[in-house]
Design a protein around this motif. Structure first.
Motif, mmCIF file in Angstrom:
data_model
loop_
_atom_site.group_PDB
_atom_site.id
_atom_site.type_symbol
_atom_site.label_atom_id
_atom_site.label_comp_id
_atom_site.label_asym_id
_atom_site.label_seq_id
_atom_site.Cartn_x
_atom_site.Cartn_y
_atom_site.Cartn_z
ATOM 1 N N GLY A 213 0.633 -1.154 -0.186
ATOM 2 C CA GLY A 213 -0.085 -0.114 -0.125
ATOM 3 C C GLY A 213 0.828 1.241 -0.149
ATOM 4 N N TYR A 214 1.871 1.176 -0.594
ATOM 5 C CA TYR A 214 2.659 2.513 -0.732
ATOM 6 C C TYR A 214 3.887 2.420 -1.554
ATOM 7 N N THR A 215 4.528 3.394 -2.200
ATOM 8 C CA THR A 215 5.716 3.137 -2.835
ATOM 9 C C THR A 215 6.842 3.806 -2.494
ATOM 10 N N HIS A 216 6.691 5.110 -1.979
ATOM 11 C CA HIS A 216 7.789 5.863 -1.517
ATOM 12 C C HIS A 216 7.504 6.429 -0.204
ATOM 13 N N GLY A 217 8.541 7.130 0.493
ATOM 14 C CA GLY A 217 8.358 7.787 1.686
ATOM 15 C C GLY A 217 8.286 6.697 2.750
ATOM 16 N N PRO A 218 7.647 7.196 4.053
ATOM 17 C CA PRO A 218 7.893 6.400 5.055
ATOM 18 C C PRO A 218 6.664 5.073 4.897
ATOM 19 N N GLU A 219 6.858 4.052 5.526
ATOM 20 C CA GLU A 219 5.891 2.813 5.482
ATOM 21 C C GLU A 219 4.892 3.384 6.174
ATOM 22 N N GLU A 220 4.874 4.109 7.531
ATOM 23 C CA GLU A 220 3.637 4.454 8.236
ATOM 24 C C GLU A 220 3.010 5.546 7.609
ATOM 25 N N GLY A 221 1.736 5.523 7.421
ATOM 26 C CA GLY A 221 0.829 6.486 7.062
ATOM 27 C C GLY A 221 0.421 7.574 8.109
ATOM 28 N N LYS A 222 -0.378 8.561 7.485
ATOM 29 C CA LYS A 222 -0.914 9.117 8.601
ATOM 30 C C LYS A 222 -2.226 8.615 9.157
ATOM 31 N N GLU A 223 -2.891 7.866 8.303
ATOM 32 C CA GLU A 223 -4.034 7.115 8.805
ATOM 33 C C GLU A 223 -3.619 5.670 8.976
ATOM 34 N N PRO A 224 -4.273 4.851 9.822
ATOM 35 C CA PRO A 224 -4.047 3.514 9.949
ATOM 36 C C PRO A 224 -4.893 2.657 8.851
#
Length: 116
Positions: A93-104
């Motif tokens: 569920g992501y490509t770049h940046g931190p693995e943790e998102g702002k929303e769970p």
């Protein structure tokens, strides 16, 4: 390993997708998890006929689909799309940046052991 990247259609109207492509080609962030050689088979957006896109990804042997970081952060369709894709592919569920998102939100779904 054959990879597909799906980005948010609205974001693609103004984004060059440099972050997603840079992460893929440098094997960093979400793509650092892979030890195998990577082939980018599909780079598309979440609009249009998603069933047809899935059909073509299956036909082309896609192993894993990465939903772009902008999808995770801004798309109301993120989790339903991840669930739909997980019927056929591993989903990250992501490509770049931190693995943790702002929303769970669910981040990684292996098609063999779904987290939904």
């Amino acid at each position: 390993m054959k990879i597909a990247i799906i980005v948010r259609e609205e974001t693609m109207q103004r984004c060059t997708c440099k972050g997603c492509l840079n992460a893929f080609f440098q094997k960093k962030d979400a793509f650092s998890r892979y030890e195998d050689d990577l082939t980018l088979v599909t780079f598309t957006h979440d609009g249009g006929d998603i069933d047809r896109k899935i059909e073509m990804m299956i036909k082309n042997g896609v192993d894993a689909v990465h939903l772009s970081s902008c999808m995770r952060g801004k798309s109301a369709n993120y989790e339903p799309l991840a669930k739909q894709l997980s019927e056929y592919f591993d989903v990250v569920g992501y490509t770049h940046g931190p693995e943790e998102g702002k929303e769970p939100k669910t981040l990684i779904i292996n098609k063999a052991d779904k987290m939904f």
